[in-house]
Design a protein around this motif. Sequence first.
Motif, short mmCIF file in Angstrom:
data_model
loop_
_atom_site.label_atom_id
_atom_site.label_comp_id
_atom_site.label_asym_id
_atom_site.label_seq_id
_atom_site.Cartn_x
_atom_site.Cartn_y
_atom_site.Cartn_z
N VAL A 1 7.10 -3.56 -1.60
CA VAL A 1 6.33 -3.89 -2.81
C VAL A 1 6.61 -5.32 -3.25
N TYR A 2 7.86 -5.74 -3.25
CA TYR A 2 8.18 -7.10 -3.67
C TYR A 2 7.60 -8.13 -2.72
N GLN A 3 7.57 -7.80 -1.41
CA GLN A 3 7.03 -8.75 -0.44
C GLN A 3 5.52 -8.87 -0.59
N GLY A 4 4.82 -7.79 -0.89
CA GLY A 4 3.36 -7.83 -0.99
C GLY A 4 2.84 -8.33 -2.31
N ALA A 5 3.62 -8.21 -3.38
CA ALA A 5 3.16 -8.62 -4.71
C ALA A 5 3.18 -10.14 -4.84
N PRO A 6 2.28 -10.72 -5.65
CA PRO A 6 2.39 -12.15 -5.97
C PRO A 6 3.76 -12.44 -6.58
N ALA B 1 -2.61 -5.03 -1.91
CA ALA B 1 -3.17 -3.68 -2.05
C ALA B 1 -2.27 -2.65 -1.38
N GLU B 2 -1.73 -3.00 -0.22
CA GLU B 2 -0.83 -2.09 0.48
C GLU B 2 0.44 -1.88 -0.34
N ALA B 3 0.97 -2.95 -0.93
CA ALA B 3 2.18 -2.84 -1.74
C ALA B 3 1.93 -1.96 -2.96
#
Length: 461
Positions: free
Chosen positions: A213-218, A142-144
């Motif tokens: 974004v890349y770290q937080g996304a599946p 959600a943060e990403a």
Amino acid sequence: MAAALLDLAPHLALAAGGLAALGAAWLHRDAARRALPVLAACFALVPGVWALWPAGDPSGMTRFYAALLSGVTLATIALLARYAERRDFAGDALYGLLLWSALGMLLLAESTDWIMLLIGLELSSLCLYALVAARPGDVPGAEAALKYFLPGAVALAVMTFGISLVYAGSGSLDISDSLAAGGPIVAAGLGLILVGLAFKLSLAPVHLWTPDVYQGAPAPIAAFLSTGSKAAVAAALLHVCADAPGDAWDVLGPALVAISALTMAVGNIGALLQKSVKRMLAFSSIGQMGYIAMAALGVNDGGGEAALFYLAAYALMDLGAFGAVGTLSGESGDRDAIASYRGLGYVHPWRAGALCACLLSLAGLPPTAGFIGKFLVFGAALRAGYTGLAVFGILMAAVGVFYALRLVAALYMRDGVEAYPAVPAPAGPAASAALWAVAAGVLALGLFPGPLLAAIARVVG
């Protein structure tokens, strides 16, 4: 009418596929949940088949991007099927948004007027915002998504204002005609448009959203974002650069040189400093876009062919890298620390081997697709007269070797393996097949680039 429908077949298939995914779940949710990946894959396959179909009269470039985005979408669906099911977010919205995002990417890649470019960019982006936060209760996701949405909205506003200036200065919404009109208003608008495209491509200095974004996304969603979205926006950038008049290059050329050099430096040096695998791959993605910007500088001197080959190679190696991260991860979250990959080359040799092949390709080492792609891009820059930039790019590519080899070395380290138990969730047959198809493609394009280069020559010619 029949010919028009045939030309629109990939767009209609992706639009209808999203509706079909939502409708199937509405009719029978439990049964549809298991069938959704197959249903989505059938619709995602249509653009690829259409691209190879001899009938109809679309441009060769449209066929190229349709085939590329179809392959990216199919691989993402395969990587998502078991991953999303075991992590409890394999719903109808996931596959519907995935297909609609692919539709936006296709519209963006083939756009010849500014309005269609804007529509395609926004459709793909809106769906990606939701896909990044697709996993319920996932706070990092959600943060990403929020970190992606807020600057993305600003970039879209800047681009929209730029398009309005181009229209005001030229009286045309056709990309070629409006840029040919020239003038200070058109030049100012073009500058704002390039800022918006640079954000979506993660070109420095508007790249800061990318690692978070890349770290937080599946992991499979990060794969789709880093490949399909980047390929579509790169297509738009190449189109704009190819149509820009000579006087525009007095400003456009130096700006792209500075952006390309800064992006390559930020991406490769930034990746070298990371302890998180997904952030390392995010910085690597930034660096790869610097090479695409370099190819755009020589788009009329062979850079177009080099950029198209590099986009195909990049799609394979980033899909494989993020896909391997997903298949090597547990169900509670993605395996992210570089230290946690110690010894996986012995415990899970096939998945780790695919990751290794893609990392070597990202580093540009032979005999992989990344090596051929970088060779072509540097050659295009030299032919266009950007010798200094090409030399700098080669130095940054050498820096990139170190971050890739650091993770490869961790995969085959025996010391300290017991500190990070290797218990990834089952990959599933679809994900395994996709992962190995991608890894095989990375090696095949490195060993036998001729067929794809010949096809690209026909497309560009």
